[in-house]
Write a protein that holds these residues in place. Structure first.
Motif, PDB file in Angstrom:
ATOM      1  N   SER A   1       0.834  -1.218   0.000  1.00  0.00           N
ATOM      2  CA  SER A   1       0.000   0.000   0.000  1.00  0.00           C
ATOM      3  C   SER A   1       0.861   1.258   0.000  1.00  0.00           C
ATOM      4  O   SER A   1       0.532   2.251  -0.651  1.00  0.00           O
ATOM      5  N   LEU A   2       1.983   1.198   0.731  1.00  0.00           N
ATOM      6  CA  LEU A   2       2.877   2.363   0.796  1.00  0.00           C
ATOM      7  C   LEU A   2       3.547   2.642  -0.543  1.00  0.00           C
ATOM      8  O   LEU A   2       4.004   3.752  -0.804  1.00  0.00           O
ATOM      9  N   SER A   3       3.609   1.623  -1.414  1.00  0.00           N
ATOM     10  CA  SER A   3       4.263   1.783  -2.729  1.00  0.00           C
ATOM     11  C   SER A   3       3.261   1.737  -3.875  1.00  0.00           C
ATOM     12  O   SER A   3       3.633   1.495  -5.020  1.00  0.00           O
ATOM     13  N   SER A   4       1.985   1.951  -3.572  1.00  0.00           N
ATOM     14  CA  SER A   4       0.927   1.780  -4.579  1.00  0.00           C
ATOM     15  C   SER A   4       0.659   3.059  -5.378  1.00  0.00           C
ATOM     16  O   SER A   4       1.049   4.154  -4.972  1.00  0.00           O
ATOM     17  N   PRO A   5      -0.027   2.925  -6.534  1.00  0.00           N
ATOM     18  CA  PRO A   5      -0.439   4.112  -7.296  1.00  0.00           C
ATOM     19  C   PRO A   5      -1.311   5.048  -6.454  1.00  0.00           C
ATOM     20  O   PRO A   5      -1.270   6.269  -6.634  1.00  0.00           O
ATOM     21  N   THR A   6      -2.100   4.478  -5.526  1.00  0.00           N
ATOM     22  CA  THR A   6      -2.935   5.321  -4.652  1.00  0.00           C
ATOM     23  C   THR A   6      -2.048   6.228  -3.802  1.00  0.00           C
ATOM     24  O   THR A   6      -2.325   7.429  -3.646  1.00  0.00           O
ATOM     25  N   MET A   7      -0.967   5.670  -3.265  1.00  0.00           N
ATOM     26  CA  MET A   7      -0.052   6.479  -2.452  1.00  0.00           C
ATOM     27  C   MET A   7       0.599   7.577  -3.294  1.00  0.00           C
ATOM     28  O   MET A   7       0.785   8.699  -2.823  1.00  0.00           O
ATOM     29  N   GLU A   8       0.890   7.264  -4.538  1.00  0.00           N
ATOM     30  CA  GLU A   8       1.465   8.283  -5.426  1.00  0.00           C
ATOM     31  C   GLU A   8       0.480   9.433  -5.634  1.00  0.00           C
ATOM     32  O   GLU A   8       0.849  10.613  -5.598  1.00  0.00           O
ATOM     33  N   LYS A   9      -0.797   9.061  -5.800  1.00  0.00           N
ATOM     34  CA  LYS A   9      -1.846  10.086  -5.975  1.00  0.00           C
ATOM     35  C   LYS A   9      -2.008  10.919  -4.699  1.00  0.00           C
ATOM     36  O   LYS A   9      -2.193  12.147  -4.746  1.00  0.00           O
ATOM     37  N   VAL A  10      -1.937  10.262  -3.539  1.00  0.00           N
ATOM     38  CA  VAL A  10      -2.025  10.958  -2.242  1.00  0.00           C
ATOM     39  C   VAL A  10      -0.909  11.987  -2.133  1.00  0.00           C
ATOM     40  O   VAL A  10      -1.135  13.149  -1.789  1.00  0.00           O
ATOM     41  N   LEU A  11       0.323  11.567  -2.434  1.00  0.00           N
ATOM     42  CA  LEU A  11       1.481  12.462  -2.305  1.00  0.00           C
ATOM     43  C   LEU A  11       1.411  13.630  -3.297  1.00  0.00           C
ATOM     44  O   LEU A  11       1.751  14.766  -2.960  1.00  0.00           O
ATOM     45  N   THR A  12       0.948  13.349  -4.510  1.00  0.00           N
ATOM     46  CA  THR A  12       0.819  14.409  -5.525  1.00  0.00           C
ATOM     47  C   THR A  12      -0.219  15.440  -5.077  1.00  0.00           C
ATOM     48  O   THR A  12      -0.003  16.653  -5.193  1.00  0.00           O
ATOM     49  N   THR A  13      -1.353  14.963  -4.553  1.00  0.00           N
ATOM     50  CA  THR A  13      -2.412  15.865  -4.057  1.00  0.00           C
ATOM     51  C   THR A  13      -1.906  16.677  -2.863  1.00  0.00           C
ATOM     52  O   THR A  13      -2.118  17.894  -2.776  1.00  0.00           O
ATOM     53  N   PHE A  14      -1.232  16.007  -1.950  1.00  0.00           N
ATOM     54  CA  PHE A  14      -0.660  16.643  -0.748  1.00  0.00           C
ATOM     55  C   PHE A  14       0.285  17.794  -1.141  1.00  0.00           C
ATOM     56  O   PHE A  14       0.196  18.899  -0.610  1.00  0.00           O
ATOM     57  N   LYS A  15       1.157  17.522  -2.112  1.00  0.00           N
ATOM     58  CA  LYS A  15       2.136  18.553  -2.525  1.00  0.00           C
ATOM     59  C   LYS A  15       1.443  19.734  -3.198  1.00  0.00           C
ATOM     60  O   LYS A  15       1.873  20.887  -3.068  1.00  0.00           O
ATOM     61  N   LYS A  16       0.340  19.447  -3.875  1.00  0.00           N
ATOM     62  CA  LYS A  16      -0.411  20.516  -4.550  1.00  0.00           C
ATOM     63  C   LYS A  16      -1.026  21.487  -3.525  1.00  0.00           C
ATOM     64  O   LYS A  16      -1.177  22.677  -3.790  1.00  0.00           O
ATOM     65  N   VAL A  17      -1.364  20.955  -2.343  1.00  0.00           N
ATOM     66  CA  VAL A  17      -1.927  21.807  -1.271  1.00  0.00           C
ATOM     67  C   VAL A  17      -0.927  22.904  -0.905  1.00  0.00           C
ATOM     68  O   VAL A  17      -1.293  24.047  -0.626  1.00  0.00           O
ATOM     69  N   LYS A  18       0.360  22.562  -0.944  1.00  0.00           N
ATOM     70  CA  LYS A  18       1.406  23.520  -0.534  1.00  0.00           C
ATOM     71  C   LYS A  18       1.395  24.792  -1.374  1.00  0.00           C
ATOM     72  O   LYS A  18       1.734  25.872  -0.890  1.00  0.00           O
ATOM     73  N   ASP A  19       0.999  24.643  -2.646  1.00  0.00           N
ATOM     74  CA  ASP A  19       0.952  25.812  -3.545  1.00  0.00           C
ATOM     75  C   ASP A  19       0.006  26.885  -3.032  1.00  0.00           C
ATOM     76  O   ASP A  19       0.078  28.037  -3.465  1.00  0.00           O
ATOM     77  N   TYR A  20      -0.903  26.513  -2.142  1.00  0.00           N
ATOM     78  CA  TYR A  20      -1.910  27.471  -1.660  1.00  0.00           C
ATOM     79  C   TYR A  20      -1.648  27.931  -0.216  1.00  0.00           C
ATOM     80  O   TYR A  20      -2.501  28.525   0.427  1.00  0.00           O
TER      81      TYR A  20
END
Length: 416
Positions: free
Chosen positions: A217-236
């Motif tokens: 689960s830690l290496s899954s595509p879902t985790m990649e999507k979580v991290l990408t979304t999380f980093k996008k929050v920083k822009d705001y």
């Protein structure tokens, strides 16, 4: 023949002597020093004094930090343990493994703790099936706090999904306010991260990845999507976020300098202290995508093995008092959290607490009541610290990819 008055006096003296013989001392390690918390601690102290016991604060400078735990360890090792200490989550199990915590099953059975607590909570309070701690409260962590006036001016609506979150953030940015108030400290980064993981991945993913630390689960595509979304929050977030305390971030939302904040329900205390009314001056909503789930942070007291019989009796009275509906109501009205008991009346609580309590009960039934990893409820402290560091490195780096971050988190999860 003795007079009735003399006989009465003798009975009185005997009763008092009996009570004095039973009265013990409860020494308690806690860090309830702020306004509402101190008031609640005083109430618990008063309850114990009414039963004839002596209350003793085991005060350690620096609150709930490492210094408190170091002093506690030395006291326990030297055979001079306090009656109770504020310890939570997996740390309770770590202390219990050392064989220093008392079995509280007789109290729990008499007071029906199993019926009063969700199983996911009572399991944390037990070691090998025996109660070794008493829970005080529940903080919901997956909250989004918003300033409705700011949203109205920006023509935005409070988001219920992450897609809606970014639409609202864009509108707030155009209106000239900071979309999301954030304090760049690793636990605050992680509070946001776990809210994204729950909202993007759902409850099952959250449990596998952040509670069971399942490598797949830690290496899954879902985790990649979580991290990408999380980093996008920083822009705001704003450029002054690094190092900012959480309450200063909350103050930005209160003053209308920012539109929203992701933070546990202790943030509510800041709004209330500023004279704001829930539903009118501020909105409390589940973090995007998490309305059917509940991440919890629970304060609890570990109960240590004692030798003195009178002190053991006092300790048991303390455990009863902590879980009593009266104290649960009083403490949580002061703390901003909600009672941990399932069968509580909530009429004295505000709308945010009522929503929180209803969701707590519903998710306890549905299986979507999950421990907060950011707040020390889900995994052993060594793994939690390493994962927090990896998540903050990703948040603060312009060069690290989501795939790199996944690898770092997966390695950190193996820390023991």
């Amino acid at each position: 023949m003795r007079s009735p008055v003399a006989l009465g006096a003798l009975v009185c003296v005997a009763m008092m002597a009996g009570q004095a013989a039973r009265a013990g001392e409860v020494e308690v390690l806690h860090w309830w020093t702020s306004g509402g918390e101190a008031k609640a601690a005083s109430a618990l102290k008063a309850t114990m004094q009414q039963k004839g016991h002596t209350w003793k604060d085991f005060a350690v400078a620096g609150g709930g930090g490492d210094s408190a735990m170091t002093v506690l360890k030395s006291r326990v090792v030297s055979g001079n343990a306090p009656a109770a200490a504020q310890i939570k989550g997996p740390s309770l199990q770590e202390w219990a493994k050392e064989g220093v915590l008392a079995n509280m099953d007789d109290v729990a059975k008499a007071e029906k703790w199993d019926e009063s607590l969700p199983k996911v909570v009572s399991d944390i309070m037990k070691y090998k099936g025996n109660y070794i701690a008493a829970p005080v409260n529940v903080h919901r962590v997956n909250w989004l706090w918003a300033n409705p006036e700011v949203f109205k001016k920006a023509g935005a609506k409070v988001p219920t999904t992450w897609d809606e979150f970014f639409v609202a953030a864009e509108a707030l940015k155009k209106a000239g306010v900071v979309p999301i108030a954030h304090g760049g400290q690793n636990w605050q980064d992680f509070t946001t991260f776990e809210a994204v993981a729950l909202g993007v991945g759902g409850t099952d993913f959250y449990k596998k990845a952040l509670v069971q630390l399942d490598p797949a689960s830690l290496s899954s595509p879902t985790m990649e999507k979580v991290l990408t979304t999380f980093k996008k929050v920083k822009d705001y977030t704003d450029k002054n976020a690094p190092g900012r305390d959480w309450n200063l971030a909350t103050a930005m939302v209160i003053k209308g300098e920012a539109g929203m904040q992701i933070m546990g329900d202790w943030a509510k205390g800041e709004f209330l202290a500023a004279g704001k009314t829930p539903g009118k001056d501020f909105v409390c909503a589940a973090a995007p995508g998490t309305s059917k789930a509940f991440t919890f942070n629970i304060d609890s007291f570990a109960l240590f093995k004692l030798k003195n019989e009178a002190n053991v009796k006092a300790q048991k009275d303390l455990a009863v008092a902590i879980m009593s509906p009266e104290f649960q109501e009083l403490f949580n009205l002061n703390k901003g959290s909600i009672p941990v008991r399932l069968n509580m009346k909530m009429d004295k609580f505000d709308d945010c607490a009522k929503t929180s309590s209803a969701d707590f009960v519903a998710t306890a039934k549905s299986g979507a009541l999950v421990p907060s990893i950011a707040h020390g409820m889900a995994v052993p402290s060594a793994a939690e610290g390493a994962i927090k560091d990896a998540v903050s490195q990703f948040w603060n780096s312009d060069k690290m990819s989501a795939k790199d971050a996944m690898a770092k988190i997966a390695t950190a999860a193996k820390t023991r």
